[in-house]
Design a protein around this motif. Structure first.
Motif, PDB file in Angstrom:
ATOM      1  N   SER A   1       0.831  -1.204   0.000  1.00 60.66           N
ATOM      2  CA  SER A   1       0.000   0.000   0.000  1.00 60.66           C
ATOM      3  C   SER A   1       0.867   1.257   0.000  1.00 60.66           C
ATOM      4  N   ALA A   2       1.957   1.229   0.782  1.00 64.71           N
ATOM      5  CA  ALA A   2       2.872   2.372   0.821  1.00 64.71           C
ATOM      6  C   ALA A   2       3.542   2.576  -0.540  1.00 64.71           C
ATOM      7  N   LEU A   3       3.921   1.476  -1.191  1.00 62.27           N
ATOM      8  CA  LEU A   3       4.525   1.581  -2.526  1.00 62.27           C
ATOM      9  C   LEU A   3       3.519   2.134  -3.530  1.00 62.27           C
ATOM     10  N   SER A   4       2.293   1.640  -3.474  1.00 62.50           N
ATOM     11  CA  SER A   4       1.257   2.132  -4.380  1.00 62.50           C
ATOM     12  C   SER A   4       0.959   3.600  -4.114  1.00 62.50           C
ATOM     13  N   GLY A   5       1.060   4.003  -2.844  1.00 57.55           N
ATOM     14  CA  GLY A   5       0.844   5.399  -2.489  1.00 57.55           C
ATOM     15  C   GLY A   5       1.852   6.326  -3.136  1.00 57.55           C
ATOM     16  N   ALA A   6       3.020   5.782  -3.488  1.00 56.06           N
ATOM     17  CA  ALA A   6       4.041   6.601  -4.141  1.00 56.06           C
ATOM     18  C   ALA A   6       3.566   7.071  -5.519  1.00 56.06           C
ATOM     19  N   PHE A   7       2.724   6.267  -6.186  1.00 61.14           N
ATOM     20  CA  PHE A   7       2.150   6.700  -7.468  1.00 61.14           C
ATOM     21  C   PHE A   7       1.229   7.895  -7.254  1.00 61.14           C
ATOM     22  N   ARG A   8       0.370   7.786  -6.228  1.00 59.18           N
ATOM     23  CA  ARG A   8      -0.550   8.892  -5.955  1.00 59.18           C
ATOM     24  C   ARG A   8       0.212  10.155  -5.583  1.00 59.18           C
ATOM     25  N   ASP A   9       1.318   9.987  -4.856  1.00 55.51           N
ATOM     26  CA  ASP A   9       2.148  11.150  -4.498  1.00 55.51           C
ATOM     27  C   ASP A   9       2.639  11.871  -5.748  1.00 55.51           C
TER      28      ASP A   9
END
Length: 197
Positions: free
Chosen positions: A124-132
């Motif tokens: 989830s944290a890695l995927s959040g990097a896309f949203r960032d």
């Protein structure tokens, strides 16, 4: 001369490719390690030299896919300063990737739910990097007067949902051609951003 560890790396690459294909075809729950070992040409017991268990296999597949996608996206955005051009590059990356790597994109969108809570947090944290990255582009566009949105974070979440959608419903050659779906989704996102055509 083959370097130490190169055989192990090559074997895991084969496990990764087979795992992606089998999970896509059967789903994580239905795929077994026996199926995976047979597909790679290993004895079932030998599989444990490379992965701890089925959950470890899924976690490592997702982690490597997402990390690789982040690296490719960053490479594609490097040297692009205009926020509109950055957004177009980001859209192009996502749609083209889902066209060319349908199995990987589908697994990312559908099998995250199969992770343990601990592994889910990492992915989830890695995927959040896309949203960032999306949020940063939107923020730059708003600051430059090119995008008009009331809430940058909500806009970024909406854009990520739009971009992630085709992985769940799109089958190449059955609906639209790549350039057609690219144009449609680009127009949707730019309308959402309040950008002039």
């Amino acid at each position: 001369m083959r370097q130490r560890g190169s055989h192990r790396t090559a074997t895991f690459s084969a496990i990764k490719a087979a795992g992606i294909r089998l999970i896509y075809q059967h789903g994580y729950e239905a795929m077994t390690l026996r199926m995976l070992a047979r597909d790679v040409g290993l004895e079932s017991g030998c599989l444990y030299y490379h992965i701890k268990d089925k959950q470890d296999c899924l976690f490592r597949l997702l982690k490597e896919i997402i990390e690789g996608n982040l690296a490719m996206l960053d490479q594609g955005l490097r040297g692009v300063d205009d926020p509109e051009a950055q957004m177009r590059a980001l859209i192009s990356f996502f749609i083209t990737h889902q066209w060319e790597k349908k199995e990987e994109a589908f697994i990312i969108s559908s099998e995250v739910r199969s992770l343990t809570p601990e592994n889910y947090q990492v992915i989830s944290a890695l995927s959040g990097a896309f949203r960032d990255r999306v949020e940063e582009i939107v923020r730059k566009g708003v600051a430059a007067g090119k995008f008009r949105v009331k809430n940058v974070t909500v806009a970024a979440i909406a854009i990520c949902d739009i971009l992630g959608g085709p992985a769940r419903w799109y089958y190449p050659k059955e609906l639209l051609a790549l350039n057609e779906i690219m144009e449609m989704i680009t127009e949707m996102i730019f309308q959402l951003l309040g950008a002039s055509r």
